[in-house]
Scaffold this motif. Structure first.
Motif, mmCIF file in Angstrom:
data_model
loop_
_atom_site.group_PDB
_atom_site.id
_atom_site.type_symbol
_atom_site.label_atom_id
_atom_site.label_comp_id
_atom_site.label_asym_id
_atom_site.label_seq_id
_atom_site.Cartn_x
_atom_site.Cartn_y
_atom_site.Cartn_z
ATOM 1 N N LEU A 125 0.872 -1.180 0.000
ATOM 2 C CA LEU A 125 0.000 0.000 0.000
ATOM 3 C C LEU A 125 0.906 1.226 0.000
ATOM 4 C CD1 LEU A 125 -2.675 -1.004 2.659
ATOM 5 C CD2 LEU A 125 -3.093 -0.587 0.241
ATOM 6 N N ILE A 126 0.858 1.995 -1.073
ATOM 7 C CA ILE A 126 1.710 3.183 -1.172
ATOM 8 C C ILE A 126 0.855 4.400 -0.850
ATOM 9 C CG2 ILE A 126 3.079 4.600 -2.757
ATOM 10 C CD1 ILE A 126 3.680 1.954 -4.270
ATOM 11 N N PRO A 127 1.260 5.204 0.163
ATOM 12 C CA PRO A 127 0.476 6.399 0.493
ATOM 13 C C PRO A 127 0.430 7.336 -0.721
ATOM 14 C CG PRO A 127 2.213 6.036 2.124
ATOM 15 C CD PRO A 127 2.446 5.078 0.998
ATOM 16 N N MET A 128 -0.774 7.770 -1.067
ATOM 17 C CA MET A 128 -0.951 8.622 -2.253
ATOM 18 C C MET A 128 -1.367 10.036 -1.851
ATOM 19 S SD MET A 128 -0.325 6.564 -4.834
ATOM 20 C CE MET A 128 -1.139 6.924 -6.387
ATOM 21 N N ALA A 129 -0.960 10.990 -2.684
ATOM 22 C CA ALA A 129 -1.380 12.385 -2.514
ATOM 23 C C ALA A 129 -2.217 12.763 -3.735
ATOM 24 C CB ALA A 129 -0.161 13.289 -2.418
ATOM 25 N N THR A 130 -3.119 13.718 -3.533
ATOM 26 C CA THR A 130 -3.943 14.205 -4.647
ATOM 27 C C THR A 130 -3.612 15.672 -4.891
ATOM 28 O OG1 THR A 130 -5.688 12.674 -4.009
ATOM 29 C CG2 THR A 130 -6.318 14.438 -5.495
ATOM 30 N N LEU A 131 -3.386 16.012 -6.161
ATOM 31 C CA LEU A 131 -3.073 17.396 -6.530
ATOM 32 C C LEU A 131 -4.106 17.887 -7.539
ATOM 33 C CD1 LEU A 131 0.778 17.039 -7.182
ATOM 34 C CD2 LEU A 131 -0.300 18.029 -5.174
ATOM 35 N N ARG A 132 -4.432 19.171 -7.426
ATOM 36 C CA ARG A 132 -5.302 19.814 -8.420
ATOM 37 C C ARG A 132 -4.393 20.752 -9.214
ATOM 38 N NH1 ARG A 132 -9.701 20.854 -5.369
ATOM 39 N NH2 ARG A 132 -10.825 19.083 -6.163
ATOM 40 N N CYS A 133 -4.260 20.498 -10.507
ATOM 41 C CA CYS A 133 -3.316 21.252 -11.333
ATOM 42 C C CYS A 133 -4.002 21.873 -12.538
ATOM 43 C CB CYS A 133 -2.178 20.338 -11.811
ATOM 44 S SG CYS A 133 -1.318 19.489 -10.469
ATOM 45 N N ARG A 134 -3.387 22.972 -13.029
ATOM 46 C CA ARG A 134 -3.916 23.666 -14.212
ATOM 47 C C ARG A 134 -2.730 24.154 -15.024
ATOM 48 N NH1 ARG A 134 -4.412 28.518 -15.732
ATOM 49 N NH2 ARG A 134 -3.674 29.452 -13.811
ATOM 50 N N CYS A 135 -2.801 23.964 -16.343
ATOM 51 C CA CYS A 135 -1.751 24.515 -17.201
ATOM 52 C C CYS A 135 -2.328 24.854 -18.578
ATOM 53 C CB CYS A 135 -0.572 23.548 -17.333
ATOM 54 S SG CYS A 135 -0.883 22.127 -18.389
ATOM 55 N N SER A 136 -1.536 25.586 -19.369
ATOM 56 C CA SER A 136 -1.975 25.980 -20.713
ATOM 57 C C SER A 136 -1.758 24.825 -21.692
ATOM 58 C CB SER A 136 -1.176 27.204 -21.172
ATOM 59 O OG SER A 136 0.175 26.797 -21.377
ATOM 60 N N PHE A 137 -2.395 24.930 -22.846
ATOM 61 C CA PHE A 137 -2.229 23.908 -23.884
ATOM 62 C C PHE A 137 -0.762 23.793 -24.295
ATOM 63 C CE2 PHE A 137 -6.807 24.877 -24.622
ATOM 64 C CZ PHE A 137 -7.282 23.598 -24.408
ATOM 65 N N ALA A 138 -0.029 24.932 -24.281
ATOM 66 C CA ALA A 138 1.379 24.946 -24.706
ATOM 67 C C ALA A 138 2.244 24.023 -23.832
ATOM 68 C CB ALA A 138 1.919 26.374 -24.659
ATOM 69 N N ASP A 139 1.885 23.903 -22.548
ATOM 70 C CA ASP A 139 2.705 23.100 -21.628
ATOM 71 C C ASP A 139 2.187 21.671 -21.447
ATOM 72 O OD1 ASP A 139 4.379 25.292 -21.063
ATOM 73 O OD2 ASP A 139 2.927 26.059 -19.613
ATOM 74 N N LEU A 140 1.021 21.392 -22.007
ATOM 75 C CA LEU A 140 0.332 20.117 -21.778
ATOM 76 C C LEU A 140 1.191 18.886 -22.096
ATOM 77 C CD1 LEU A 140 -2.421 18.591 -21.284
ATOM 78 C CD2 LEU A 140 -2.858 18.905 -23.695
ATOM 79 N N ALA A 141 1.735 18.818 -23.305
ATOM 80 C CA ALA A 141 2.485 17.625 -23.725
ATOM 81 C C ALA A 141 3.731 17.409 -22.875
ATOM 82 C CB ALA A 141 2.855 17.732 -25.199
ATOM 83 N N LEU A 142 4.441 18.504 -22.559
ATOM 84 C CA LEU A 142 5.662 18.403 -21.756
ATOM 85 C C LEU A 142 5.346 17.828 -20.370
ATOM 86 C CD1 LEU A 142 8.661 18.952 -21.250
ATOM 87 C CD2 LEU A 142 8.032 21.269 -20.538
ATOM 88 N N ILE A 143 4.302 18.348 -19.750
ATOM 89 C CA ILE A 143 3.935 17.884 -18.408
ATOM 90 C C ILE A 143 3.486 16.424 -18.457
ATOM 91 C CG2 ILE A 143 2.276 18.172 -16.523
ATOM 92 C CD1 ILE A 143 2.522 21.250 -17.170
ATOM 93 N N GLN A 144 2.640 16.079 -19.440
ATOM 94 C CA GLN A 144 2.180 14.689 -19.557
ATOM 95 C C GLN A 144 3.352 13.720 -19.738
ATOM 96 O OE1 GLN A 144 -0.828 15.067 -22.666
ATOM 97 N NE2 GLN A 144 -2.347 14.274 -21.225
ATOM 98 N N SER A 145 4.396 14.186 -20.430
ATOM 99 C CA SER A 145 5.552 13.304 -20.679
ATOM 100 C C SER A 145 6.286 12.961 -19.377
ATOM 101 C CB SER A 145 6.522 13.963 -21.662
ATOM 102 O OG SER A 145 7.227 15.020 -21.027
ATOM 103 N N ARG A 146 6.041 13.720 -18.313
ATOM 104 C CA ARG A 146 6.722 13.481 -17.032
ATOM 105 C C ARG A 146 5.879 12.647 -16.060
ATOM 106 N NH1 ARG A 146 10.861 16.831 -15.813
ATOM 107 N NH2 ARG A 146 11.358 15.088 -14.454
ATOM 108 N N PHE A 147 4.605 12.404 -16.393
ATOM 109 C CA PHE A 147 3.711 11.680 -15.482
ATOM 110 C C PHE A 147 4.292 10.337 -15.054
ATOM 111 C CE2 PHE A 147 -0.713 13.690 -16.606
ATOM 112 C CZ PHE A 147 -0.296 14.876 -16.022
ATOM 113 N N GLU A 148 4.778 9.569 -16.029
ATOM 114 C CA GLU A 148 5.218 8.208 -15.721
ATOM 115 C C GLU A 148 6.369 8.193 -14.720
ATOM 116 O OE1 GLU A 148 6.659 4.208 -17.998
ATOM 117 O OE2 GLU A 148 5.562 5.691 -19.174
#
Length: 198
Positions: A125-148
Motif C-alpha cells: 500500500l503506497i500512500p498517495m497524494a492528490t493534486l489539483r493542477c492547471r496549465c496551458s495547452f502549450a505546456d500540456l504535452a511536456l507535463i504529460q511526458s513526465r507523469f510516468e
C-alpha cells in the motif's frame, strides 16, 4: 515501514488437538465490506466464527463465544504483525473434544491467522497524494511526458479555453518534486496545489 494488503482472498487450514481451524483472509476497503465478508464466509454449523479487521486506524474484532481476548485480539495482532492493512481475517473453529486452554486458544487463533497472511499474495500500500493542477495547452504535452517518472495517475481531466485542469494522484514521496517540476515546466504560470484529504 511498508504496509501491505492482499491481492486476493486466501485461506489456510490446520488441525490443532482435534479441533479444525480454517482461516480466511481478504482485502477490504471499508468496515461494511469486512462485515459482509464475515457474514458471507462464516459457517453457522461451526463451533466459533472469530474475526478481526484493520482499515487504517479503524479496527474491530470478535471472539464469538471463545473466552475474552483468546480469539479476535490474537487475529488482529496477526494482521498487525504481518504489516497488513485493509484486511479482514475470519478464523472458523470446529471443536474436536479437546480443550486448548486460554494460552492454547491464543496461539491457535493467532498462529492460523498469521500463517494464512504469510502465505497470501501481498500488494504494498503506497500512500498517495492528490493534486489539483492547471496549465496551458502549450505546456500540456511536456507535463504529460513526465507523469510516468513521477508515478502520476490522472483522476480527472477537464479542458477549457485556457488549457487543462487535472486532478492527479501520485505517491506521497514524489509530491514535492512533482510540484516543483510542474512550476518549472510552466515557468510559474501553472497551478499545482494539494487537495486536502477529508
Amino acid at each position: 515501514m511498508a504496509v501491505f494488503t492482499l491481492r486476493e482472498p486466501t485461506s489456510f487450514e490446520q488441525d490443532i488437538k482435534k479441533s479444525r481451524f480454517l482461516a480466511l483472509a481478504a482485502p477490504v476497503d471499508s468496515a461494511s465490506q469486512a462485515l459482509a465478508f464475515f457474514q458471507a464466509k462464516g459457517v453457522p454449523e461451526a463451533t466459533h466464527n472469530c474475526w478481526a479487521y484493520k482499515i487504517g486506524a479503524e479496527y474491530r474484532f470478535n471472539d464469538d463465544g471463545e473466552p475474552g481476548g483468546t480469539a479476535g485480539r490474537p487475529i488482529l495482532q496477526a494482521i498487525e504483525g504481518q504489516d497488513c492493512d485493509r484486511v479482514a481475517v475470519l478464523v472458523i473453529r470446529w471443536f474436536g473434544g479437546v480443550k486448548l486452554g486460554t494460552g492454547g486458544l491464543v496461539r491457535a487463533y493467532g498462529g492460523v491467522a498469521a500463517q494464512c497472511l504469510r502465505l497470501a499474495d501481498k500488494l504494498e500500500l503506497i500512500p498517495m497524494a492528490t493534486l489539483r493542477c492547471r496549465c496551458s495547452f502549450a505546456d500540456l504535452a511536456l507535463i504529460q511526458s513526465r507523469f510516468e517518472s513521477f508515478g502520476v495517475q490522472v483522476q480527472d481531466e477537464q479542458f477549457d479555453a485556457e488549457g487543462v485542469r487535472w486532478v492527479l494522484n501520485l505517491p506521497v514521496q514524489h509530491k514535492t518534486d512533482f510540484q516543483q517540476s510542474f512550476i518549472n515546466m510552466t515557468r510559474g504560470q501553472g497551478e499545482c496545489e494539494p487537495v486536502e484529504q477529508a
